[in-house]
Structure formats: structure tokens, C-alpha cells
Scaffold this motif. Structure first.
Motif, PDB file in Angstrom:
ATOM      1  N   ALA A  11       0.816  -1.030   0.140  1.00  0.00           N
ATOM      2  CA  ALA A  11       0.095  -0.006   0.057  1.00  0.00           C
ATOM      3  C   ALA A  11       0.753   1.215  -0.113  1.00  0.00           C
ATOM      4  CB  ALA A  11      -0.894  -0.180   1.107  1.00  0.00           C
ATOM      5  N   ILE A  12       2.017   1.379   0.702  1.00  0.00           N
ATOM      6  CA  ILE A  12       2.907   2.427   0.909  1.00  0.00           C
ATOM      7  C   ILE A  12       3.412   2.605  -0.488  1.00  0.00           C
ATOM      8  CG2 ILE A  12       4.871   3.265   1.833  1.00  0.00           C
ATOM      9  CD1 ILE A  12       4.133   1.881   4.477  1.00  0.00           C
ATOM     10  N   ILE A  13       3.934   1.623  -1.016  1.00  0.00           N
ATOM     11  CA  ILE A  13       4.623   1.603  -2.556  1.00  0.00           C
ATOM     12  C   ILE A  13       3.623   2.439  -3.166  1.00  0.00           C
ATOM     13  CG2 ILE A  13       5.594   0.443  -4.374  1.00  0.00           C
ATOM     14  CD1 ILE A  13       6.836  -1.257  -2.579  1.00  0.00           C
ATOM     15  N   GLY A  14       2.458   1.893  -3.315  1.00  0.00           N
ATOM     16  CA  GLY A  14       1.459   2.199  -4.424  1.00  0.00           C
ATOM     17  C   GLY A  14       0.918   3.459  -3.995  1.00  0.00           C
ATOM     18  N   PHE A  15       1.026   4.106  -2.837  1.00  0.00           N
ATOM     19  CA  PHE A  15       0.502   5.575  -2.692  1.00  0.00           C
ATOM     20  C   PHE A  15       1.765   6.457  -3.131  1.00  0.00           C
ATOM     21  CE2 PHE A  15      -2.325   4.062   0.734  1.00  0.00           C
ATOM     22  CZ  PHE A  15      -3.539   4.283   0.273  1.00  0.00           C
ATOM     23  N   LEU A  16       2.888   5.775  -2.864  1.00  0.00           N
ATOM     24  CA  LEU A  16       4.165   6.794  -3.178  1.00  0.00           C
ATOM     25  C   LEU A  16       4.103   6.888  -4.887  1.00  0.00           C
ATOM     26  CD1 LEU A  16       6.937   5.433  -0.988  1.00  0.00           C
ATOM     27  CD2 LEU A  16       5.691   7.694  -0.702  1.00  0.00           C
ATOM     28  N   MET A  17       3.855   5.799  -5.327  1.00  0.00           N
ATOM     29  CA  MET A  17       3.838   5.879  -7.058  1.00  0.00           C
ATOM     30  C   MET A  17       2.545   6.689  -7.550  1.00  0.00           C
ATOM     31  SD  MET A  17       4.393   1.928  -7.725  1.00  0.00           S
ATOM     32  CE  MET A  17       4.168   2.104  -9.743  1.00  0.00           C
ATOM     33  N   ALA A  18       1.703   6.993  -6.527  1.00  0.00           N
ATOM     34  CA  ALA A  18       0.683   7.727  -7.056  1.00  0.00           C
ATOM     35  C   ALA A  18       0.977   9.310  -6.626  1.00  0.00           C
ATOM     36  CB  ALA A  18      -0.749   7.257  -6.314  1.00  0.00           C
ATOM     37  N   GLY A  19       1.924   9.481  -5.880  1.00  0.00           N
ATOM     38  CA  GLY A  19       2.447  10.682  -5.648  1.00  0.00           C
ATOM     39  C   GLY A  19       1.726  11.369  -4.007  1.00  0.00           C
ATOM     40  N   LYS A  20       1.221  10.158  -3.574  1.00  0.00           N
ATOM     41  CA  LYS A  20       0.469  10.807  -2.276  1.00  0.00           C
ATOM     42  C   LYS A  20       1.501  10.271  -1.133  1.00  0.00           C
ATOM     43  CE  LYS A  20      -4.152  10.030  -4.197  1.00  0.00           C
ATOM     44  NZ  LYS A  20      -4.589  11.131  -4.061  1.00  0.00           N
ATOM     45  N   ARG A  21       2.679  11.124  -0.951  1.00  0.00           N
ATOM     46  CA  ARG A  21       3.379  10.813   0.242  1.00  0.00           C
ATOM     47  C   ARG A  21       2.947  11.046   1.493  1.00  0.00           C
ATOM     48  NH1 ARG A  21       7.874  14.826  -1.904  1.00  0.00           N
ATOM     49  NH2 ARG A  21       5.997  16.141  -2.302  1.00  0.00           N
ATOM     50  N   GLY A  22       1.783  11.933   1.648  1.00  0.00           N
ATOM     51  CA  GLY A  22       1.246  12.172   3.033  1.00  0.00           C
ATOM     52  C   GLY A  22       0.532  10.904   3.551  1.00  0.00           C
ATOM     53  N   THR A  23      -0.214  10.431   2.589  1.00  0.00           N
ATOM     54  CA  THR A  23      -1.136   9.134   2.905  1.00  0.00           C
ATOM     55  C   THR A  23      -0.115   8.069   3.215  1.00  0.00           C
ATOM     56  OG1 THR A  23      -2.722  10.028   1.600  1.00  0.00           O
ATOM     57  CG2 THR A  23      -2.743   7.805   2.049  1.00  0.00           C
ATOM     58  N   ALA A  24       0.992   7.916   2.257  1.00  0.00           N
ATOM     59  CA  ALA A  24       1.986   6.664   2.514  1.00  0.00           C
ATOM     60  C   ALA A  24       2.344   6.992   4.002  1.00  0.00           C
ATOM     61  CB  ALA A  24       2.903   6.453   1.355  1.00  0.00           C
ATOM     62  N   LEU A  25       2.998   8.075   4.221  1.00  0.00           N
ATOM     63  CA  LEU A  25       3.561   8.128   5.668  1.00  0.00           C
ATOM     64  C   LEU A  25       2.719   7.814   6.759  1.00  0.00           C
ATOM     65  CD1 LEU A  25       6.133   8.961   7.400  1.00  0.00           C
ATOM     66  CD2 LEU A  25       5.140  11.628   7.250  1.00  0.00           C
ATOM     67  N   LEU A  26       1.259   8.109   6.566  1.00  0.00           N
ATOM     68  CA  LEU A  26       0.503   8.069   7.470  1.00  0.00           C
ATOM     69  C   LEU A  26      -0.094   6.467   7.647  1.00  0.00           C
ATOM     70  CD1 LEU A  26      -2.358   8.862   9.403  1.00  0.00           C
ATOM     71  CD2 LEU A  26      -3.587   8.344   7.157  1.00  0.00           C
ATOM     72  N   VAL A  27       0.012   5.576   6.788  1.00  0.00           N
ATOM     73  CA  VAL A  27       0.053   4.253   6.723  1.00  0.00           C
ATOM     74  C   VAL A  27       1.202   3.872   7.533  1.00  0.00           C
ATOM     75  CG1 VAL A  27      -0.222   2.243   5.573  1.00  0.00           C
ATOM     76  CG2 VAL A  27      -1.446   3.927   4.671  1.00  0.00           C
ATOM     77  N   LEU A  28       2.270   4.025   7.233  1.00  0.00           N
ATOM     78  CA  LEU A  28       3.465   3.642   7.944  1.00  0.00           C
ATOM     79  C   LEU A  28       3.399   3.954   9.368  1.00  0.00           C
ATOM     80  CD1 LEU A  28       6.430   2.228   7.768  1.00  0.00           C
ATOM     81  CD2 LEU A  28       7.195   4.765   7.520  1.00  0.00           C
ATOM     82  N   ILE A  29       3.093   5.127   9.605  1.00  0.00           N
ATOM     83  CA  ILE A  29       2.999   5.424  11.196  1.00  0.00           C
ATOM     84  C   ILE A  29       2.081   4.679  11.830  1.00  0.00           C
ATOM     85  CG2 ILE A  29       2.419   7.410  12.804  1.00  0.00           C
ATOM     86  CD1 ILE A  29       3.975   9.337  10.646  1.00  0.00           C
ATOM     87  N   ALA A  30       0.654   4.734  11.111  1.00  0.00           N
ATOM     88  CA  ALA A  30      -0.393   3.822  11.750  1.00  0.00           C
ATOM     89  C   ALA A  30      -0.178   2.494  12.171  1.00  0.00           C
ATOM     90  CB  ALA A  30      -1.637   3.948  10.965  1.00  0.00           C
ATOM     91  N   VAL A  31       0.586   1.613  11.095  1.00  0.00           N
ATOM     92  CA  VAL A  31       0.823   0.204  11.343  1.00  0.00           C
ATOM     93  C   VAL A  31       1.970  -0.150  12.163  1.00  0.00           C
ATOM     94  CG1 VAL A  31       1.198  -1.861  10.029  1.00  0.00           C
ATOM     95  CG2 VAL A  31      -0.367  -0.330   9.138  1.00  0.00           C
ATOM     96  N   ASP A  32       3.037   0.589  12.141  1.00  0.00           N
ATOM     97  CA  ASP A  32       4.179   0.318  12.830  1.00  0.00           C
ATOM     98  C   ASP A  32       4.024   1.043  14.307  1.00  0.00           C
ATOM     99  OD1 ASP A  32       5.485  -0.380  10.664  1.00  0.00           O
ATOM    100  OD2 ASP A  32       7.185   1.180  10.615  1.00  0.00           O
ATOM    101  N   GLY A  33       3.268   2.282  14.293  1.00  0.00           N
ATOM    102  CA  GLY A  33       3.058   2.564  15.801  1.00  0.00           C
ATOM    103  C   GLY A  33       1.989   1.553  16.399  1.00  0.00           C
ATOM    104  N   GLY A  34       0.973   0.779  15.977  1.00  0.00           N
ATOM    105  CA  GLY A  34       0.295  -0.113  16.297  1.00  0.00           C
ATOM    106  C   GLY A  34       1.256  -1.338  16.583  1.00  0.00           C
ATOM    107  N   MET A  35       2.031  -1.583  15.997  1.00  0.00           N
ATOM    108  CA  MET A  35       2.769  -2.829  16.274  1.00  0.00           C
ATOM    109  C   MET A  35       3.653  -2.499  17.626  1.00  0.00           C
ATOM    110  SD  MET A  35       4.399  -4.372  12.630  1.00  0.00           S
ATOM    111  CE  MET A  35       3.439  -5.004  11.719  1.00  0.00           C
ATOM    112  N   ILE A  36       4.228  -1.382  17.719  1.00  0.00           N
ATOM    113  CA  ILE A  36       4.634  -0.995  19.004  1.00  0.00           C
ATOM    114  C   ILE A  36       3.984  -0.736  20.135  1.00  0.00           C
ATOM    115  CG2 ILE A  36       6.120   0.935  20.279  1.00  0.00           C
ATOM    116  CD1 ILE A  36       7.114   1.544  17.349  1.00  0.00           C
TER     117      ILE A  36
END
Length: 249
Positions: free
Chosen positions: A97-122
């Protein structure tokens, strides 16, 4: 390329996103966080033992607790379903999903997904280590387990990943039926993953309820933050497109 919105879309972006969305997401944070606190308090006091034991044993053959109810294929299907909430599968889905959002130019959304999932794991690891609840010992486990029991990491992380991604994808769709389908699918996946953990005997039912609660609260928090960032223009709004490159291919 500049994106144009109809008057109705502009009205929704102005009032729907800025007023209704944050209110609903904030309500979700409070509701699910309270549910987790109440469940955790009951678990610490030992008040859930009778409920956990009764429900766990209800899913087993009374003559042989090692045998879950139902045919053999159902147990195999439960293993497949529980795998949808495993770290490896969620990791692949999240990275894709992150790669797809980055390819679509949606860097803010990609960062949000990364923080949401990684933060949840922590957060999941911190909660498991803090409560340090043993796994169920009433029945043999149908899968290998390596961590503490409370809250269920599969239930929690599947709620975070699928609900967050479901909400992000749903907001890009034009029809309400499609939005409802995507969110219903995200909720369905979250539910069957949690149920499979109890069916396989690797979690107490209260572990799963707590995992769902804290996962939904975290997903609601991430959505609340998203809406605030959208208001500031730091995350793409629904229907917004990234600028196209003007260079020759």
C-alpha cells in the motif's frame, strides 16, 4: 493537473471533513478506548475467567478438548484466516500500500499508513509486555505462539491495518455502496481473524475483544489525525491528484 470540485463536493470537503469526520473519529477513540480499559480492568481482576473458559470450551469437542468443533477443513480454514492477521501478511499488505501511494504521488497518505501500522505494532508489544497474561492452557494450541496473550496482536493489528486502509480507499470511491462495501470488508476481515484465534485455542475471548477495542481506537486516532492534516493541506484530500510531471517521457 488541477483538480476541480463541484459545489456539492466543495461543501462536503468544507463541512463534512472539517466537522462531521473529526467528531465521529473522536467519538470512536473515546468509545473504543473506554471499552479496552473496562476489559483490561476485568482481566486484571480475574472477572473474565468464567466467560473466557465457557466460550473457549464451547468451541471444542466435549469428548476431546484437543478437537475444535466442525470438520477438518474448518480448522484448516481457520488457520488460513488467522494468517491474514499475521505480521508477515500485514507487512506485505502495508508495504504494498505504501509503495502504491508513493507511486501515485500521495506521500502524506503513505507516511500515515506507515506510522499507523508501525505505531500499532509498538503499542501491541508494550501492552503484551505490560499485562504479560499467559496463553490459554485449557486446550492444546492449534498453532505455534511466541508472545503473551493480552491483548490479541492479530485482532489488534488487523483492526489497525484493515480499518485504516479501508477508510483511506473508501474515501477515494465515488459511490456510497462501494464505500460501504470496502469498509464492511475491512470489518469482516478484522472479525474473522479475531474469531479464528479463539477457535484455534491460542487466545482467550477477552484477549480478542481487547485487541479489537484498542485496534479500533488506534485506527480512529489515526483517522482523526488524517482529517486534521487534510485541513492544513499536509495530506491529500479525497479525489485530489498528485501533480503530473511536465517532462517528456
Amino acid at each position: 493537473m488541477k483538480t476541480f470540485f463541484s459545489p456539492a463536493q466543495r461543501l462536503w470537503l468544507r463541512f463534512g471533513l472539517n466537522e462531521i469526520g473529526p467528531l465521529v473519529s473522536f467519538f470512536g477513540i473515546a468509545l473504543f478506548a473506554l471499552a479496552f480499559v473496562l476489559i483490561a480492568d476485568e482481566v486484571v481482576e480475574g472477572e473474565t475467567h468464567a466467560f473466557d473458559r465457557a466460550l473457549l470450551m464451547a468451541l471444542r469437542n466435549p469428548a476431546n478438548p484437543a478437537d475444535p468443533l466442525g470438520p477438518v477443513w474448518l480448522e484448516e480454514a481457520a488457520r488460513d484466516m488467522t494468517g491474514l492477521g499475521g505480521t508477515a501478511v500485514l507487512g506485505i499488505i502495508t508495504v504494498s500500500a505504501i509503495i502504491g501511494f508513493l507511486m501515485a504521488g500521495k506521500r502524506g497518505t503513505a507516511l500515515l499508513v506507515l506510522i499507523a501500522v508501525d505505531g500499532g505494532m509498538i503499542l501491541s508489544s508494550l501492552l503484551k509486555n505490560g499485562f504479560d497474561r499467559p496463553r490459554p492452557d485449557l486446550v492444546p494450541h492449534a498453532m505455534e505462539v511466541y508472545t503473551a496473550s493480552f491483548p490479541s496482536g492479530h485482532a489488534m493489528l488487523s483492526a489497525i491495518a484493515y480499518l485504516t486502509l479501508g477508510a483511506i480507499f473508501a474515501r477515494t470511491l465515488p459511490r456510497k455502496r462501494l464505500k460501504a462495501f470496502i469498509m464492511s470488508l475491512a470489518v469482516f476481515l478484522t472479525l474473522i481473524i479475531g474469531v479464528s484465534r479463539v477457535y484455534l485455542g491460542v487466545h482467550w475471548p477477552s484477549d480478542v475483544l481487547a485487541g479489537w477495542s484498542v485496534g479500533a481506537a488506534w485506527a480512529s486516532l489515526c483517522w482523526f489525525v488524517t482529517l486534521q492534516l487534510q485541513r492544513r493541506g499536509q495530506v491529500e484530500r479525497p479525489g485530489e491528484r498528485a501533480p503530473e510531471s511536465s517532462g517528456a517521457a
